[in-house]
Design a protein around this motif. Structure first.
Motif, short mmCIF file in Angstrom:
data_model
loop_
_atom_site.label_atom_id
_atom_site.label_comp_id
_atom_site.label_asym_id
_atom_site.label_seq_id
_atom_site.Cartn_x
_atom_site.Cartn_y
_atom_site.Cartn_z
N ASP A 161 0.85 -1.19 0.00
CA ASP A 161 0.00 0.00 0.00
C ASP A 161 0.89 1.24 0.00
OD1 ASP A 161 -1.75 2.07 0.44
OD2 ASP A 161 -2.90 1.04 2.00
N LEU A 162 0.87 2.00 -1.08
CA LEU A 162 1.74 3.18 -1.20
C LEU A 162 1.40 4.25 -0.18
CD1 LEU A 162 2.04 3.57 -5.08
CD2 LEU A 162 3.58 2.41 -3.51
N HIS A 163 0.11 4.38 0.16
CA HIS A 163 -0.30 5.40 1.12
C HIS A 163 0.19 5.04 2.53
CE1 HIS A 163 -2.77 7.54 -1.81
NE2 HIS A 163 -3.16 6.35 -2.24
N GLU A 164 0.16 3.76 2.85
CA GLU A 164 0.70 3.32 4.14
C GLU A 164 2.21 3.54 4.18
OE1 GLU A 164 0.22 -0.44 7.22
OE2 GLU A 164 0.15 -0.82 5.07
N ARG A 165 2.88 3.29 3.06
CA ARG A 165 4.31 3.54 2.99
C ARG A 165 4.64 5.01 3.21
NH1 ARG A 165 7.20 -0.11 -1.75
NH2 ARG A 165 7.10 -2.09 -0.60
N LEU A 166 3.82 5.90 2.65
CA LEU A 166 4.05 7.33 2.84
C LEU A 166 3.89 7.71 4.30
CD1 LEU A 166 4.62 10.13 1.74
CD2 LEU A 166 2.18 10.36 1.22
N GLU A 167 2.89 7.14 4.98
CA GLU A 167 2.70 7.43 6.40
C GLU A 167 3.91 6.97 7.23
OE1 GLU A 167 0.53 9.19 7.93
OE2 GLU A 167 -0.61 9.60 6.10
N ILE A 168 4.49 5.84 6.86
CA ILE A 168 5.67 5.34 7.57
C ILE A 168 6.85 6.28 7.34
CG2 ILE A 168 7.37 3.46 7.64
CD1 ILE A 168 5.01 1.56 6.95
N ILE A 169 7.03 6.73 6.10
CA ILE A 169 8.10 7.67 5.79
C ILE A 169 7.92 8.97 6.57
CG2 ILE A 169 9.00 9.17 3.96
CD1 ILE A 169 8.67 6.83 2.03
N ASN A 190 -1.27 11.92 0.81
CA ASN A 190 -2.23 11.53 1.85
C ASN A 190 -2.89 12.77 2.43
OD1 ASN A 190 -1.42 8.96 1.40
ND2 ASN A 190 -0.60 8.56 3.42
N MET A 191 -4.19 12.69 2.62
CA MET A 191 -4.93 13.78 3.24
C MET A 191 -4.58 13.86 4.73
SD MET A 191 -6.62 15.08 0.76
CE MET A 191 -7.82 16.12 1.62
N SER A 192 -4.63 15.07 5.28
CA SER A 192 -4.28 15.28 6.68
C SER A 192 -5.32 16.16 7.36
CB SER A 192 -2.91 15.95 6.80
OG SER A 192 -1.90 15.18 6.20
N SER A 193 -5.72 15.75 8.56
CA SER A 193 -6.64 16.53 9.39
C SER A 193 -6.78 15.81 10.72
CB SER A 193 -8.02 16.68 8.73
OG SER A 193 -8.71 15.46 8.76
N PRO A 194 -7.25 16.50 11.78
CA PRO A 194 -7.48 15.82 13.06
C PRO A 194 -8.47 14.66 12.95
CG PRO A 194 -7.51 18.19 13.37
CD PRO A 194 -7.48 17.95 11.89
N TRP A 227 2.76 19.57 17.88
CA TRP A 227 3.16 20.21 16.62
C TRP A 227 4.49 19.67 16.08
CZ3 TRP A 227 7.63 22.70 18.09
CH2 TRP A 227 7.72 23.14 19.40
N VAL A 228 5.05 18.67 16.74
CA VAL A 228 6.25 17.98 16.25
C VAL A 228 5.89 16.56 15.81
CG1 VAL A 228 8.54 17.10 16.85
CG2 VAL A 228 7.81 19.35 17.68
N ASN A 229 5.26 15.80 16.69
CA ASN A 229 4.97 14.39 16.41
C ASN A 229 3.76 14.19 15.51
OD1 ASN A 229 6.32 14.59 19.25
ND2 ASN A 229 6.78 12.54 18.54
N ASP A 230 2.81 15.11 15.55
CA ASP A 230 1.63 15.04 14.67
C ASP A 230 1.52 16.31 13.84
OD1 ASP A 230 0.66 12.48 15.38
OD2 ASP A 230 -0.21 13.28 17.22
N LYS A 231 2.67 16.75 13.31
CA LYS A 231 2.72 18.05 12.63
C LYS A 231 1.89 18.09 11.35
CE LYS A 231 7.06 16.91 10.25
NZ LYS A 231 8.46 17.34 10.03
N PHE A 232 1.64 16.93 10.72
CA PHE A 232 0.88 16.93 9.48
C PHE A 232 -0.63 17.03 9.73
CE2 PHE A 232 4.79 14.55 8.48
CZ PHE A 232 5.26 15.31 7.42
N ASP A 233 -1.08 16.64 10.91
CA ASP A 233 -2.53 16.55 11.17
C ASP A 233 -3.04 17.55 12.22
OD1 ASP A 233 -3.38 13.95 9.64
OD2 ASP A 233 -1.53 13.43 10.67
N LEU A 234 -2.23 17.85 13.23
CA LEU A 234 -2.70 18.72 14.32
C LEU A 234 -2.18 20.13 14.15
CD1 LEU A 234 -2.47 16.44 17.49
CD2 LEU A 234 -4.36 16.76 15.89
N LYS A 235 -2.61 20.79 13.10
CA LYS A 235 -2.23 22.18 12.89
C LYS A 235 -3.18 23.08 13.67
CE LYS A 235 -0.11 21.35 8.41
NZ LYS A 235 -0.02 21.71 6.99
N ARG A 236 -2.67 24.22 14.12
CA ARG A 236 -3.45 25.09 15.00
C ARG A 236 -4.75 25.55 14.35
NH1 ARG A 236 -1.88 24.09 20.01
NH2 ARG A 236 0.36 23.71 20.00
#
Length: 333
Positions: free
Chosen positions: A91-99, A161-165, A215-224
């Motif tokens: 799964d390329l999308h899962e691979r991107l999440e791992i990267i 990959n889409m990102s959001s809370p 804002w470091v560990n979930d920087k792609f999804d938990l934006k202010r």
């Protein structure tokens, strides 16, 4: 080390200089009237070359420090499982999440993983992700070329990959990779103290602890700008996944609505809690902060919990564990 392609065998600086100067040296040997420089002229050229080189090196070091500013220079315990999953899944999308996840850290195994991604992965957009990481930390990199001849559609697919809370919250309950994440320290703070927080979690990394900062560990999804009810659910799960809860107490923290809420939730779970007072200048601090052990920093991390002990000893001891009965009363209240 032997028989591999040129993208693995990076030349040493000495060999690089000899290779670059080969044709010039060859030309000078054949010349009937070689251009001999005086000692004064040679020293002047050497000085100018050194000045230019030092300026370039300084800019490169500044760029590297900026790239490593948010990277935790430590390997999390779940990194090996993420790496294994990358080479097992198609799964390329899962691979991107791992990267994306491993790009937040720096260690020898993680660096080796990104070199392997470039060598083994056929999808070009994923190879570019590995290139961005390696180059950002100042290491040599040769991007593997696109496959010649007949291509599979997977090779040229742009993986995004889409990102959001909300998306992250769904992954927390469905994705096995999210469930195996574990953090040593959850740092509750106010985002206005960004520079102070970076220095604090870098100190934790040096002591061997993986910190969680939203804002470091979930920087792609938990934006202010995306903060909503799903953000609160994600924070709850991250507190559960953390071994110790540390509240970074400063003037900004006292004005935060999130920090007392996070502290109350961690207390209700029975987590080990300690307080780091950054601004301890005699200002009025709410009394409920005074009831928790305090953490101090000099050459090491210390915790004052009736007695002074090293942070690592305190983490592994029974001290600091919250009373389950009081936690239940707090939850009911």
């Amino acid at each position: 080390k032997y028989g591999k392609k040129s993208r693995y065998n990076f030349r040493k600086p000495y060999n690089f200089i000899l290779d670059c100067s080969f044709h010039i040296r060859k030309k000078l040997r054949k010349s009937n009237s070689p251009n001999l420089l005086s000692d004064e002229e040679r020293r002047r050229i050497e000085k100018d070359t050194r000045t230019k080189s030092e300026t370039k090196l300084k800019k490169r070091e500044e760029k590297l420090q900026k790239a490593l500013y948010y990277v935790q220079e430590i390997e999390p315990r779940y990194a090996s499982k993420f790496i294994d999953r990358y080479f097992k899944t198609h799964d390329l999308h899962e691979r991107l999440e791992i990267i994306r996840e491993l790009s937040k850290y720096k260690s020898e195994n993680i660096i080796e993983f990104f070199y392997k991604v470039n060598a083994c992965t056929r999808n070009f957009s994923l190879k570019e992700e590995s290139m961005k990481y390696i180059q950002s930390i100042g290491l040599p990199f040769v991007l593997r070329r696109k496959k010649q001849g007949k291509k599979n559609y997977i090779d040229n697919e742009q993986v995004k990959n889409m990102s959001s809370p909300e998306i992250l919250m769904k992954r927390l309950y469905v994705d096995d990779l999210e469930k195996i994440k574990k953090f040593d320290v959850f740092v509750s703070h106010n985002s206005q103290d960004e520079d102070k927080i970076v220095k604090f979690y870098k100190k934790l990394n040096k002591e061997g602890y993986v910190a969680y900062i939203d804002w470091v560990n979930d920087k792609f999804d938990l934006k202010r700008q995306w903060c909503n009810a799903s953000t609160a659910q994600v924070i709850k799960q991250r507190i559960k996944q953390s071994k110790v809860f540390v509240i970074f107490l400063s003037k900004s923290t006292l004005n935060s609505q999130w920090c007392p809420w996070e502290l109350g939730y961690a207390d209700a779970l029975g987590k080990k809690i300690c307080v780091y007072k950054y601004d301890d200048n005699g200002e009025m601090i709410p009394q409920f902060y005074e009831g928790y052990p305090q953490i101090y920093i000099d050459d090491k991390l210390w915790v004052d919990d009736d007695e002074k002990m090293e942070f690592k000893e305190w983490v592994n001891s029974d001290k600091g564990k919250q009373d389950r009965k009081s936690s239940n009363k707090f939850t009911e209240h």
